[in-house]
Scaffold this motif. Structure first.
Motif, short mmCIF file in Angstrom:
data_model
loop_
_atom_site.label_atom_id
_atom_site.label_comp_id
_atom_site.label_asym_id
_atom_site.label_seq_id
_atom_site.Cartn_x
_atom_site.Cartn_y
_atom_site.Cartn_z
N MET A 42 0.77 -1.18 0.02
CA MET A 42 0.09 -0.07 -0.02
C MET A 42 0.67 1.28 0.10
O MET A 42 0.61 2.04 -0.70
N ALA A 43 1.99 1.09 0.79
CA ALA A 43 2.86 2.42 0.62
C ALA A 43 3.63 2.69 -0.75
O ALA A 43 3.49 3.43 -1.09
N VAL A 44 3.94 1.68 -1.19
CA VAL A 44 4.44 1.60 -2.77
C VAL A 44 3.24 2.24 -3.69
O VAL A 44 3.86 3.13 -4.36
N ILE A 45 2.21 1.64 -3.45
CA ILE A 45 0.83 2.35 -4.17
C ILE A 45 0.72 3.55 -4.15
O ILE A 45 0.74 4.60 -4.97
N LEU A 46 0.99 4.04 -2.92
CA LEU A 46 0.51 5.52 -2.61
C LEU A 46 1.96 6.43 -3.17
O LEU A 46 1.68 7.53 -3.45
N GLY A 47 3.06 5.92 -2.96
CA GLY A 47 4.17 6.43 -3.44
C GLY A 47 4.18 6.51 -4.97
O GLY A 47 4.53 7.53 -5.56
N TYR A 48 3.78 5.58 -5.60
CA TYR A 48 3.43 5.46 -7.09
C TYR A 48 2.61 6.49 -7.50
O TYR A 48 2.67 7.27 -8.57
N ILE A 49 1.32 6.69 -6.78
CA ILE A 49 0.49 7.94 -7.18
C ILE A 49 1.11 8.98 -7.01
O ILE A 49 0.94 9.95 -7.83
N GLY A 50 1.87 9.44 -5.93
CA GLY A 50 2.66 10.53 -5.64
C GLY A 50 3.58 10.96 -6.68
O GLY A 50 3.70 11.75 -7.01
N VAL A 51 4.41 9.80 -7.14
CA VAL A 51 5.35 9.95 -8.48
C VAL A 51 4.58 10.45 -9.44
O VAL A 51 4.97 11.38 -10.42
N ASN A 455 15.96 8.12 -11.10
CA ASN A 455 15.57 7.21 -9.79
C ASN A 455 13.98 7.06 -9.93
O ASN A 455 13.71 5.90 -9.60
N LEU A 456 13.35 8.05 -10.13
CA LEU A 456 11.89 8.03 -10.32
C LEU A 456 11.56 7.26 -11.32
O LEU A 456 10.32 6.36 -11.40
N GLN A 457 12.19 6.98 -12.46
CA GLN A 457 11.97 6.19 -13.70
C GLN A 457 11.94 4.75 -13.16
O GLN A 457 11.16 3.74 -13.60
N ILE A 458 12.98 4.50 -12.44
CA ILE A 458 13.31 3.19 -11.98
C ILE A 458 12.18 2.67 -10.84
O ILE A 458 11.72 1.63 -10.97
N TYR A 459 11.96 3.56 -10.23
CA TYR A 459 10.88 3.38 -9.25
C TYR A 459 9.41 3.19 -9.96
O TYR A 459 8.58 2.19 -9.50
N ASN A 460 9.25 3.87 -11.03
CA ASN A 460 8.15 3.59 -11.96
C ASN A 460 7.99 2.25 -12.54
O ASN A 460 6.94 1.42 -12.61
N ALA A 461 9.01 1.86 -13.03
CA ALA A 461 9.27 0.50 -13.53
C ALA A 461 9.05 -0.67 -12.67
O ALA A 461 8.40 -1.60 -12.91
#
Length: 717
Positions: A42-51, A455-461
């Motif tokens: 859930m934290a990763v999903i929220l971070g993904y939404i934030g990105v 780094n954000l692109q890596i997180y996105n992938a």
């Protein structure tokens, strides 16, 4: 005695499941599992939404979707809505510039004036020599191809001054629109008018000019010369899409019909395939013996041939065919002995396949659940693509003053050193360099957000892979719960619960998000390692020695096998989670031990099912592909059909579309069927361990399975 040994538990893989009088299917009372992983997901999903939100705030996809002129305005939107194409005054500067600043330009921006035009020029034109000296600007130039702010009717500048300041082009060649940019048309550069060689500033040789244009833009232009082909293909789709949909609907109906008919035809098809395999082996033995005897009579031996690089020669000696004969005979004997000793297990596989068809027949909604998985995966892919696009364009564009004619001494000092605003730029401020222009260089990467784009692109992938694997896991767990409720219904279909697919989906979402995310995370880590290995292999391929290539190949092979193994473990773990509601690790351990206690049955069922489903996919895709070929090629004409194949430019495009679409549709249907077989198989193994057929412990399996195993339920007195 043999059956006793077969059913005796192996302590190395745990004790068999014990009888539970309260167990009658997927457990209703269960709690949330793997809560820590659920919170992390859930934290990763929220971070993904934030990105995604940050990318949407800072990004501007117009930078890559639309070309931009020298003043920073986009072509095709805003004030240039009617001018979608970008025209370069001197494309030679794009192709031949060795300026350091020019080589850093992005988005096909060049150190030359660029304007938005309605249509790209399609002919050769150059300023005549006499007009270059004393011509009238209004008569020489086309106002549509000059800088918009420049008025030809009122200007007092000479043609020479206009050319030097790049207010109008002094030559252009035939161009085509490629991604909204007017690039030289390589197919029309062979016939250049004679006066074109007299253009001031061009190389003295016309051929040299042509070569510069071809060499500088050949790869780009040739890569997009298929534009006309693309237009024709689009026209074919526009005229044939209703019949493409009809073909896909036929593929869906054939897949559905095939799965339902497996209940009655599975034994026949499987034994036909087995007999066909044995027959092919027998023919291979006969053919090899015939070839061996033939070459033996000719006394063709390998000693008379020796060593040679022509492998065809070795097929003309008796030793080669003798080796083939031995290999095929051994393989045929192994297959025959396997069929003799494992015939009971093959019968079990056939019975489970038939039972799976019956289960799907009672819950047809399961066949359409892949649509939900497809929609969720489409959302994941779309979000990932949009986020990646917005992140790539999140920096503000940077413009610098660039001398379009860097040979002047006054231009060298300012070339690429000063920032500028293209919409407020005035070249008159640079009196020593009249060709100064404000050119786009790159996107700003100095801010905190911009410095972390990579780094954000890596997180996105990574987040995308995790979400995609979670969606697949959710589908598998949902279907497993539905099919398990069918197996553990003692009286079928009366005891099957209402809406089993919906109930299983709600259980998975409510209680097991953490467990599904845990399994998806393990698979994601392995996939990331595989991606890294592919990247390393791609970047270092030219510098690899044989030892390094061998090592990389071994690593890639090992992680490919590991990914397949983890998918197998995850699949069976999700089945156990759907039935018993335990966490991922316990479910994976119990599933693995249960399968290892019945490893021979697992291997036989897996291979028989894979063979049958492969045959089914081949039948669906091949049948629909042949039908579409005869229809779109005009060999089949339906009465009253207004569609004419003569209107198609490439009749094979709708055929290819139907074939690929049929494969994906068949794969979706057969994946549900495969999940049903795996779920019923695990339930069957549990049933054998839990129950003994007595009145207190009756079997839940079908009568066909009990008959194969020589078992029966004893009725209570």
């Amino acid at each position: 005695m043999g059956k006793k040994q077969e059913e005796s538990p192996d302590s190395e893989y745990g004790e068999p499941a014990q009888f539970d009088p309260t167990f009658n299917g997927p457990i209703k009372k269960r709690g949330c599992t793997d809560i820590i992983c659920c919170a992390l997901f859930m934290a990763v999903i929220l971070g993904y939404i934030g990105v995604g939100v940050l990318a949407w705030v800072y990004g501007d996809p117009r930078h890559v979707l639309y070309p931009r002129n020298s003043t920073g305005w986009f072509c095709g939107i805003g004030q240039n809505k009617d001018k979608p194409n970008l025209f370069y005054f001197d494309f030679l500067k794009c192709a031949t510039s060795i300026n350091i600043m020019a080589t850093a330009l992005n988005g096909l921006q060049c150190p030359t004036t660029q304007i938005c035009v309605q249509q790209c020029p399609t002919r050769f034109w150059a300023v005549p020599v006499q007009d270059y000296i004393s011509g009238s600007p209004q008569r020489v130039f086309d106002s549509n191809l000059c800088v918009p702010s420049f008025d030809l009717a009122t200007t007092r500048l000479s043609v020479r001054d206009i050319v030097n300041q790049e207010l109008c082009p002094f030559f252009y060649t035939p161009t085509i629109s490629v991604l909204g940019r007017c690039l030289p048309d390589a197919s029309k550069l062979g016939s250049i008018p004679g006066n074109f060689s007299n253009v001031p500033g061009l190389p003295s040789s016309v051929n040299e000019t042509v070569n510069l244009l071809k060499n500088g833009t050949g790869d780009v232009v040739n890569g997009f010369n298929a534009r006309d082909v693309g237009v024709r293909i689009f026209e074919d789709f526009a005229s044939s899409w209703p019949w493409i949909i009809v073909g896909l609907v036929i593929a869906m109906l054939v897949s559905l019909l095939f799965l339902l008919l497996l209940r009655f035809t599975a034994p026949i098809m499987i034994w036909v395939l087995i007999v066909g395999l044995l027959g092919a082996g027998a023919y291979g033995i006969y053919h090899c013996y015939w070839e061996y005897a033939n070459y033996k009579q000719q006394n063709a031996s390998i000693s008379t041939v020796g060593l040679t690089t022509n492998l065809q020669v070795y097929l003309q000696v008796q030793e080669t065919w003798l080796a083939f004969l031995i290999i095929i005979s051994v393989a045929e004997a192994i297959i025959l002995l396997t069929l003799i000793f494992l015939r009971t297990r093959i019968l079990i596989a056939i019975a489970l396949i038939q039972e799976s068809s019956k289960a799907i027949g009672y819950m047809m909604s399961a066949l359409f659940y892949p649509l939900i998985t497809f929609v969720l995966l489409l959302v994941c892919v779309t979000y990932w693509g949009a986020t990646a696009l917005y992140l790539a364009t999140s920096g503000a564009p940077i413009y610098k003053v660039v001398a379009l004619n860097s040979t002047l001494s006054g231009c060298k000092a300012i070339n690429g050193t000063a920032d500028c605003d293209p919409q407020n730029f005035n070249s008159s401020s640079y009196a020593d360099c009249p060709s100064a222009s404000c050119i786009f260089i790159k996107y700003n990467n100095q801010g905190l957000f911009q410095r972390n784009i990579f780094n954000l692109q890596i997180y996105n992938a990574i987040a995308f892979l995790w979400c995609a694997n979670f969606v697949i896991a959710l589908g598998q767990c949902t279907l497993a719960g539905a099919f398990a409720s069918y197996y553990w219904a003692f009286s079928k279909p009366g005891d099957i619960p209402m809406f089993p697919v919906c109930a299983s989906f709600m259980r998975s979402i409510r209680f097991h998000v953490g467990s599904l995310a845990f399994g998806a995370l393990i698979l994601t880590v392995v996939q990331i390692v595989r991606i890294i290995l592919e990247y390393i292999d791609h970047k270092t391929r030219s510098a690899q020695n044989p030892c390094a290539r061998f090592l990389i190949c071994c690593l890639k092979c090992c992680f490919w096998c590991l990914e397949k193994f983890i998918k197998f473990i995850n699949r069976n773990a999700y089945i156990m989670i759907a039935i018993y509601g335990k966490n991922f690790c316990v479910s994976a351990k119990n599933a693995f031990k249960l399968l290892m206690r019945n490893v021979i049955r697992v291997v036989v069922l897996d291979k028989v099912t894979d063979l049958l489903l492969f045959f089914g996919k081949l039948l669906v895709v091949g049948g629909v592909g042949v039908l579409s070929f005869f229809f779109f090629s005009g060999r089949i004409v339906l009465p009253g059909n207004t569609f004419h194949t003569e209107t198609l430019n490439y009749y094979w495009m709708p055929i290819i579309t139907v074939v690929f679409g049929s494969y994906f549709i068949a794969h979706a249907f057969f994946s549900v069927y495969n999940m049903c077989v795996d779920t019923l198989f695990l339930c069957f193994l549990e049933d054998l361990e839990r129950n003994d057929g007595s009145a207190e412990k009756p079997y839940f399996m079908s009568k066909n399975l009990m008959k194969i195993l020589n078992k029966s339920n004893k009725s209570s007195k």
